[in-house]
Scaffold this active site. Structure first.
Site, mmCIF file in Angstrom:
data_model
loop_
_atom_site.group_PDB
_atom_site.id
_atom_site.type_symbol
_atom_site.label_atom_id
_atom_site.label_comp_id
_atom_site.label_asym_id
_atom_site.label_seq_id
_atom_site.Cartn_x
_atom_site.Cartn_y
_atom_site.Cartn_z
ATOM 1 N N GLU A 85 0.933 -1.028 -0.100
ATOM 2 C CA GLU A 85 -0.017 0.109 -0.126
ATOM 3 C C GLU A 85 0.855 1.216 0.033
ATOM 4 O OE1 GLU A 85 -3.163 0.294 -0.408
ATOM 5 O OE2 GLU A 85 -3.944 -1.405 -0.037
ATOM 6 N N GLU A 116 7.224 -22.197 7.067
ATOM 7 C CA GLU A 116 7.537 -21.049 8.617
ATOM 8 C C GLU A 116 8.484 -21.636 9.264
ATOM 9 O OE1 GLU A 116 4.110 -22.032 11.724
ATOM 10 O OE2 GLU A 116 3.378 -20.821 9.966
#
EC number: 4.2.1.126
Length: 300
Positions: A85, A116
């Site tokens: 953004e 992960e």
């Protein structure tokens, strides 16, 4: 069922939602809303640490550094979202704020089994982005112990960079490893272990503060207007026109004319109109003021 005293808070059973599967839709949204109301209060408890991190990130970027978010699963997706953004909102280079997720871009839409669990992968992904000491690293993990994030933070610590950890388990391993422990006690989730809920909300609130606060401190705003946005589509072009008109008091047509003269540079158009100068002078003023509109307007 009693919570294991060794469980992380985010993995414990919520005492008030054991009959979740028997609730009506209204009861479900009511309990979710009640729990969500707690999050803003929990984040407010660590505002001084968030503010200190913002000041450090700002100084790093002013010195030529970059901001990196590293996470897995929901945490990684939120980091990538916040980084993504920044270019349209603040006109930044896409390389300035980067989000890394365990498993790569494929993991944004699909689960990547075991991604992960590798500390080495966290370190490797930073090396591939040429991460260096002058950058700032934010590790994001609700549990506060995700191996991928730990590997990245350990690499940052080894380089001597400044680090922060956004977690929802106070006293977590990642929080202890980082310079800034941004640890919010969100409590057990209504759906046990589903940290995309309250934990994710808390992480998103903190990320909003880190990126927005940093960009404001860097001069990406004038008053409360986003004056460094990139008008890359019709909606953003209309927004830029409206911002120029609001900041200067001119008509929409005059704002559009100024933006055209400045090749869409919102800041430049504002300075040009308020300082009654040409495009070249407006750009020179902004360069002298390091991009800050208010300071550029005060220059002779």
């Amino acid at each position: 069922m009693k919570a294991d005293k060794n469980d992380w808070i985010t993995e414990q059973v919520h005492p008030h939602t054991r009959k979740l599967d028997q609730m009506t839709a209204m009861e479900i949204v009511q309990v979710m809303s009640q729990e969500d109301h707690r999050i803003a209060v929990a984040v407010a408890a660590i505002l001084p640490t968030i503010a200190a991190a913002i000041d450090n990130i700002t100084e790093k970027i002013r010195g030529g550094g970059r901001l990196f978010y590293v996470g897995a699963g929901t945490s990684g997706r939120l980091g990538v979202l916040d980084a993504s953004e920044c270019p349209p909102t603040f006109g930044t280079d896409p390389a300035l704020v980067q989000g890394l997720i365990a498993g790569g871009d494929h993991a944004l839409r699909f689960p990547v089994e075991g991604a992960e669990d590798s500390p080495e992968a966290g370190k490797r992904d930073l090396i591939e982005r040429s991460f260096q000491k002058d950058d700032f690293l934010v590790g994001i993990a609700a549990s506060g112990k995700t191996p991928y994030v730990r590997g990245a933070l350990e690499y940052g610590v080894m380089l001597g960079t400044t680090t922060a950890a956004i977690t929802c388990n106070p006293g977590s391993p990642l929080g202890q490893l980082a310079d800034y422990a941004l640890e919010v006690e969100t409590g057990p989730e209504i759906l046990m272990g589903s940290t995309r809920l309250k934990a994710g909300t808390a992480q998103k609130l903190i990320l909003n503060m880190l990126s927005t606060g940093t960009m404001i401190r860097l001069g990406k705003t004038y008053q409360n207007l986003m004056v460094d946005l990139s008008p890359s589509n019709a909606k953003l072009r209309r927004r830029a026109q409206r911002i120029v008109a609001m900041a200067t008091g001119v008509t929409s047509a005059e704002a559009e004319q100024a933006l055209n003269a400045c090749e869409g540079e919102t800041k430049t158009a504002i300075v040009m109109l308020l300082a009654t100068c040409d495009v070249t002078t407006a750009r020179h003023r902004l360069n002298q003021a390091e991009g800050r509109v208010r300071e550029a307007l005060s220059l002779n």
